[in-house]
Design a protein around this motif. Structure first.
Motif, mmCIF file in Angstrom:
data_model
loop_
_atom_site.group_PDB
_atom_site.id
_atom_site.type_symbol
_atom_site.label_atom_id
_atom_site.label_comp_id
_atom_site.label_asym_id
_atom_site.label_seq_id
_atom_site.Cartn_x
_atom_site.Cartn_y
_atom_site.Cartn_z
ATOM 1 N N VAL A 266 0.859 -1.428 0.093
ATOM 2 C CA VAL A 266 -0.071 -0.022 0.013
ATOM 3 C C VAL A 266 0.838 1.306 0.053
ATOM 4 O O VAL A 266 0.376 2.187 -0.651
ATOM 5 C CB VAL A 266 -1.046 -0.115 1.319
ATOM 6 N N ILE A 267 1.988 1.309 0.684
ATOM 7 C CA ILE A 267 2.862 2.191 0.877
ATOM 8 C C ILE A 267 3.423 2.338 -0.842
ATOM 9 O O ILE A 267 3.706 3.895 -1.090
ATOM 10 C CB ILE A 267 4.076 1.970 1.741
ATOM 11 N N ALA A 268 3.981 1.438 -1.442
ATOM 12 C CA ALA A 268 4.202 1.769 -2.792
ATOM 13 C C ALA A 268 3.245 2.363 -3.618
ATOM 14 O O ALA A 268 3.431 3.109 -4.682
ATOM 15 C CB ALA A 268 4.911 0.466 -3.337
ATOM 16 N N LYS A 269 2.103 1.982 -3.392
ATOM 17 C CA LYS A 269 0.784 2.456 -4.206
ATOM 18 C C LYS A 269 0.520 4.009 -3.828
ATOM 19 O O LYS A 269 0.429 4.711 -4.641
ATOM 20 C CB LYS A 269 -0.686 1.957 -3.835
ATOM 21 N N CYS A 270 0.897 4.451 -2.548
ATOM 22 C CA CYS A 270 0.871 5.600 -2.157
ATOM 23 C C CYS A 270 1.755 6.549 -2.945
ATOM 24 O O CYS A 270 1.474 7.699 -3.408
ATOM 25 C CB CYS A 270 0.944 5.867 -0.771
ATOM 26 N N LYS A 271 3.108 5.927 -3.010
ATOM 27 C CA LYS A 271 4.311 6.663 -3.551
ATOM 28 C C LYS A 271 3.984 6.846 -4.974
ATOM 29 O O LYS A 271 4.225 7.863 -5.625
ATOM 30 C CB LYS A 271 5.384 5.906 -3.527
ATOM 31 N N ALA A 272 3.252 5.845 -5.632
ATOM 32 C CA ALA A 272 3.024 6.172 -6.843
ATOM 33 C C ALA A 272 1.973 6.901 -7.348
ATOM 34 O O ALA A 272 2.069 7.677 -8.659
ATOM 35 C CB ALA A 272 2.377 4.678 -7.642
ATOM 36 N N ALA A 273 0.967 7.201 -6.397
ATOM 37 C CA ALA A 273 0.131 8.442 -6.439
ATOM 38 C C ALA A 273 0.716 9.729 -5.908
ATOM 39 O O ALA A 273 0.078 10.595 -5.834
ATOM 40 C CB ALA A 273 -1.122 8.043 -5.595
ATOM 41 N N ASN A 274 1.999 9.768 -5.648
ATOM 42 C CA ASN A 274 2.686 10.999 -5.257
ATOM 43 C C ASN A 274 2.255 11.552 -3.964
ATOM 44 O O ASN A 274 2.177 12.540 -3.676
ATOM 45 C CB ASN A 274 2.663 12.104 -6.445
ATOM 46 N N MET A 275 1.880 10.706 -3.063
ATOM 47 C CA MET A 275 1.481 11.070 -1.495
ATOM 48 C C MET A 275 2.803 11.278 -0.904
ATOM 49 O O MET A 275 3.635 10.298 -1.020
ATOM 50 C CB MET A 275 0.604 9.998 -1.020
ATOM 51 N N PRO A 276 2.873 12.422 -0.260
ATOM 52 C CA PRO A 276 3.911 12.954 0.532
ATOM 53 C C PRO A 276 4.177 11.805 1.272
ATOM 54 O O PRO A 276 3.623 11.394 2.269
ATOM 55 C CB PRO A 276 3.770 14.181 1.170
ATOM 56 N N ASN A 277 5.694 11.618 1.685
ATOM 57 C CA ASN A 277 6.207 10.793 2.800
ATOM 58 C C ASN A 277 5.490 11.022 4.122
ATOM 59 O O ASN A 277 5.350 10.207 4.949
ATOM 60 C CB ASN A 277 7.735 10.630 2.780
ATOM 61 N N ASP A 278 5.525 12.379 4.256
ATOM 62 C CA ASP A 278 4.999 12.681 5.786
ATOM 63 C C ASP A 278 3.669 12.240 6.009
ATOM 64 O O ASP A 278 3.209 12.074 7.097
ATOM 65 C CB ASP A 278 5.318 14.579 6.006
ATOM 66 N N THR A 279 2.747 12.433 4.809
ATOM 67 C CA THR A 279 1.325 12.228 4.970
ATOM 68 C C THR A 279 1.363 10.663 5.013
ATOM 69 O O THR A 279 0.439 10.207 5.982
ATOM 70 C CB THR A 279 0.561 12.448 3.459
ATOM 71 N N ILE A 280 2.312 9.826 4.515
ATOM 72 C CA ILE A 280 2.098 8.518 4.671
ATOM 73 C C ILE A 280 2.219 8.123 6.090
ATOM 74 O O ILE A 280 1.663 7.343 6.690
ATOM 75 C CB ILE A 280 3.115 7.815 3.615
ATOM 76 N N LYS A 281 3.500 8.634 6.571
ATOM 77 C CA LYS A 281 3.949 8.275 7.968
ATOM 78 C C LYS A 281 2.915 8.767 9.052
ATOM 79 O O LYS A 281 2.607 8.150 9.943
ATOM 80 C CB LYS A 281 5.198 8.939 8.357
ATOM 81 N N ASN A 282 2.154 9.868 8.780
ATOM 82 C CA ASN A 282 1.257 10.316 9.856
ATOM 83 C C ASN A 282 -0.069 9.419 9.657
ATOM 84 O O ASN A 282 -0.509 9.055 10.597
ATOM 85 C CB ASN A 282 0.559 11.834 9.360
#
Length: 241
Positions: free
Chosen positions: A52-68
């Motif tokens: 899911v994290i890889a999917k988030c990165k592919a959608a250009n979700m910021p790392n801080d947003t993912i971590k939060n």
């Protein structure tokens, strides 16, 4: 491969993604929550979360947003629970459609999905009515302009890492894997410095259906209206766009 996703106009797709980025991030946040609840907040020991994290990165979700989002999902005060559920149905001219949802209220979501199908002149079917027309595959899409490898180098590496198929068109490379090999192939490609336009396990159609202009307009509306539903995570179909 069956040409299940068309990437011929990357800029147009990026524009559409940018316009809906807020909604996409909200849905990805829910996917992160479900993954954390299922296997914990450490991606090293939670392969679903890692994907899911890889999917988030592919959608250009910021790392801080993912971590939060992961931190919030693993917090003691977070009691939200979602159930993953799949709907199957038909669109214009019998186009097969699979809708994957994540919901805390199955009755509400089923009613919402049914309403969208009915409004578009389609109909919601029973479980299994169209899923036999699809195969579950890992799909990785790479913009040619961002790849540090040549086409031949990337193809050889992808196949060596365990990919099932490699396809190149004018703008992108598309790599498919067995679902069980997806995480491994994705991670090894990521370690080569590759960035992805898309990286997820999807339902890929084995056959496609063509539509006339009127049918295509109805199908576009149906897909957009399904994606507008907060509980809908993914929409797959066998329309040959």
């Amino acid at each position: 491969m069956s040409g299940h996703s068309k990437w011929n106009n990357i800029q147009a797709r990026k524009g559409k993604v940018d316009a809906a980025r807020g909604k996409i991030f909200t849905k990805l946040g829910r996917e992160l929550l479900v993954a954390v609840k299922a296997g914990g907040p450490d991606p090293a020991g939670n392969s679903k979360l890692k994907d899911v994290i890889a999917k988030c990165k592919a959608a250009n979700m910021p790392n801080d947003t993912i971590k939060n989002a992961i931190k919030k999902a693993s917090g003691e005060g977070n009691t939200a629970t979602y159930e993953e559920i799949t709907y199957e149905g038909y669109g214009p001219n019998g186009v097969a459609i699979i809708v994957e949802a994540s919901t805390d209220n199955k009755n509400r979501t089923a009613a919402d999905v049914r309403h969208v199908f009915d409004k578009a002149g389609g109909n919601l079917g029973t479980s299994g009515c169209v899923s036999y027309l699809f195969n579950k595959k890992g799909v990785i899409v790479i913009d040619k302009t961002t790849s540090p490898l040549s086409e031949d180098e990337l193809m050889m590496q992808a196949l060596e890492f365990g990919a099932e198929d490699f396809e190149a068109d004018e703008d992108v490379y598309e790599i498919t894997t067995a679902p069980s090999d997806f995480s491994s192939v994705r991670e090894q490609l990521e370690n080569l410095g590759l960035e992805f336009l898309e990286a997820s396990v999807q339902m890929v159609p084995s056959t496609t259906v063509a539509l006339d202009e009127h049918g295509a307009e109805k199908m576009n509306r149906l897909i957009d209206n399904l994606n507008d539903l907060d509980d809908v995570m993914n929409v797959y179909h066998n329309w040959e766009e």
